[in-house]
Write a protein that holds these residues in place. Structure first.
Motif, PDB file in Angstrom:
ATOM      1  N   ASP A  49     -22.541  11.539 -70.346  1.00 48.60           N
ATOM      2  CA  ASP A  49     -23.914  11.735 -70.818  1.00 48.60           C
ATOM      3  C   ASP A  49     -24.380  10.580 -71.692  1.00 48.60           C
ATOM      4  O   ASP A  49     -25.590  10.370 -71.858  1.00 48.60           O
ATOM      5  N   GLU A  50     -23.436   9.830 -72.238  1.00 52.18           N
ATOM      6  CA  GLU A  50     -23.796   8.701 -73.095  1.00 52.18           C
ATOM      7  C   GLU A  50     -23.944   7.397 -72.313  1.00 52.18           C
ATOM      8  O   GLU A  50     -24.281   6.358 -72.879  1.00 52.18           O
ATOM      9  N   ILE A  51     -23.688   7.435 -70.990  1.00 54.95           N
ATOM     10  CA  ILE A  51     -23.813   6.247 -70.156  1.00 54.95           C
ATOM     11  C   ILE A  51     -25.232   6.187 -69.599  1.00 54.95           C
ATOM     12  O   ILE A  51     -25.640   7.049 -68.819  1.00 54.95           O
ATOM     13  N   GLU A  52     -25.998   5.195 -70.009  1.00 57.29           N
ATOM     14  CA  GLU A  52     -27.387   5.086 -69.564  1.00 57.29           C
ATOM     15  C   GLU A  52     -27.500   4.624 -68.115  1.00 57.29           C
ATOM     16  O   GLU A  52     -28.349   5.095 -67.365  1.00 57.29           O
ATOM     17  N   ASN A  53     -26.657   3.693 -67.720  1.00 60.44           N
ATOM     18  CA  ASN A  53     -26.703   3.118 -66.367  1.00 60.44           C
ATOM     19  C   ASN A  53     -25.322   3.265 -65.743  1.00 60.44           C
ATOM     20  O   ASN A  53     -24.448   2.417 -65.944  1.00 60.44           O
ATOM     21  N   LEU A  54     -25.128   4.334 -64.987  1.00 59.94           N
ATOM     22  CA  LEU A  54     -23.804   4.606 -64.440  1.00 59.94           C
ATOM     23  C   LEU A  54     -23.370   3.518 -63.458  1.00 59.94           C
ATOM     24  O   LEU A  54     -22.209   3.105 -63.455  1.00 59.94           O
ATOM     25  N   TRP A  57     -22.288   0.537 -65.461  1.00 54.97           N
ATOM     26  CA  TRP A  57     -21.063   0.840 -66.214  1.00 54.97           C
ATOM     27  C   TRP A  57     -19.848   0.783 -65.289  1.00 54.97           C
ATOM     28  O   TRP A  57     -18.834   0.154 -65.606  1.00 54.97           O
ATOM     29  N   GLN A 139     -25.579  -9.735 -67.548  1.00 58.30           N
ATOM     30  CA  GLN A 139     -24.593  -8.660 -67.373  1.00 58.30           C
ATOM     31  C   GLN A 139     -23.208  -9.208 -67.022  1.00 58.30           C
ATOM     32  O   GLN A 139     -22.196  -8.584 -67.326  1.00 58.30           O
TER      33      GLN A 139
END
Length: 299
Positions: A49-54, A57, A139
């Motif tokens: 839930d804390e990962i904005e861009n799965l 990531w 990135q």
């Protein structure tokens, strides 16, 4: 469906992309699958839930794992090229599904996989992410532990090693030589003796590291038909500045052919299998129109 099952479903939606990234970085299907599985294990222990861009990531995790493996292999001075004897195609790649790995190598481009294997770990990661998957350097930079500008230089240096220079691709005669080499490979894959006789010069000469010299179109064509399985793993490439061939089962370099074209026919070719000679060759992709070829992107 509980939260872990939902997370597993979300991960499965990314598996194909992650596998493609890892395979291009590592050149090994089993290693790529191991890295992807490790990425899942790390995700399963993370608060998703804390990962904005799965997507980002997961790609970052996979890329860092690949970079660690590449650095480890480099530290051990591993060099898979030329491990096998001439004309001996291994039945399996690296423990995975051999047919699947053949198809994957075909889709990426064997010449590209071979040349990627000559890059340094950080160069390979930067090039694959930027040129093949359009990931911006902002990135890529933290993955390779560089600034964005330095990451851009890594990819540029890799691109110079991978791709034939524009002036070479534009050289008179190169397109025609490539058509002749592709016709030769097509006839070899089909085991088509008559087509081979058409593309080979009457006095063609075939030489090899550990084989006798063969002279004459019919003799060379007949031997080529006997060794037609090699052609399944072959692809045109720039070899020491001219159009030649790499034979790379599962993306690992086994043989290289130095080809001389005269009068729109193959006048001579040399089969190189000696590991030292293979390592000394200047190999580049013929990027235009090649499956899996690098694509230029901005960023």
């Amino acid at each position: 469906m509980d939260g872990q099952e939902v997370l597993a479903d979300r991960f499965e939606a990314h598996r194909g992309h992650l596998r493609g990234v890892a395979y291009r970085m590592l050149g090994s299907l089993s290693d790529a699958d191991d890295v992807v599985q490790e990425a899942w294990l790390r995700l399963s222990r993370t608060d998703a839930d804390e990962i904005e861009n799965l997507t980002g990531w997961l790609r970052t995790v996979v890329s860092r794992l690949c970079l660690d493996l590449l650095r480890s292999a480099a530290a051990r001075h591993e060099q898979p090229a030329g491990e096998h004897l001439p004309d001996r195609i291994p039945e399996t790649g690296d423990g995975g599904d051999p047919e699947e790995e053949v198809l994957l190598a075909d889709s990426v481009g064997r010449a590209l996989l071979v040349v990627l294997g000559t890059l340094g770990p950080a160069e390979r990661v930067a090039f694959v992410l930027h040129d093949l998957f359009a990931v911006p350097f902002t990135q890529i930079a933290p993955i390779v532990e560089r600034t964005p500008a330095a990451a851009k230089k890594l990819a540029s240096r890799a691109r110079h090693k991978v791709q034939a220079p524009p002036e070479v691709l534009a050289a008179p005669g190169l397109a025609g030589d490539r058509r002749v080499v592709e016709a030769f490979l097509g006839a070899a894959r089909d085991g088509d003796l008559e087509a081979l006789l058409t593309v080979l010069a009457p006095d063609v000469v075939r030489t090899a590291d550990l084989s006798a010299v063969i002279r004459g179109a019919r003799a060379v064509a007949e031997e080529t038909v006997l060794l037609r399985r090699n052609a399944r793993f072959a692809e045109p490439a720039l070899v020491d500045g001219t159009v030649g061939v790499v034979v790379a089962p599962y993306g690992r370099l086994l043989l290289a052919l130095l080809v001389r074209v005269e009068g729109e026919r193959v006048a001579a070719y040399e089969v190189i299998a000696d590991p030292e000679r293979l390592r000394g060759l200047d190999l580049r992709t013929l990027a235009c129109g090649q499956a899996g070829a690098p694509r230029r992107t901005r960023g």
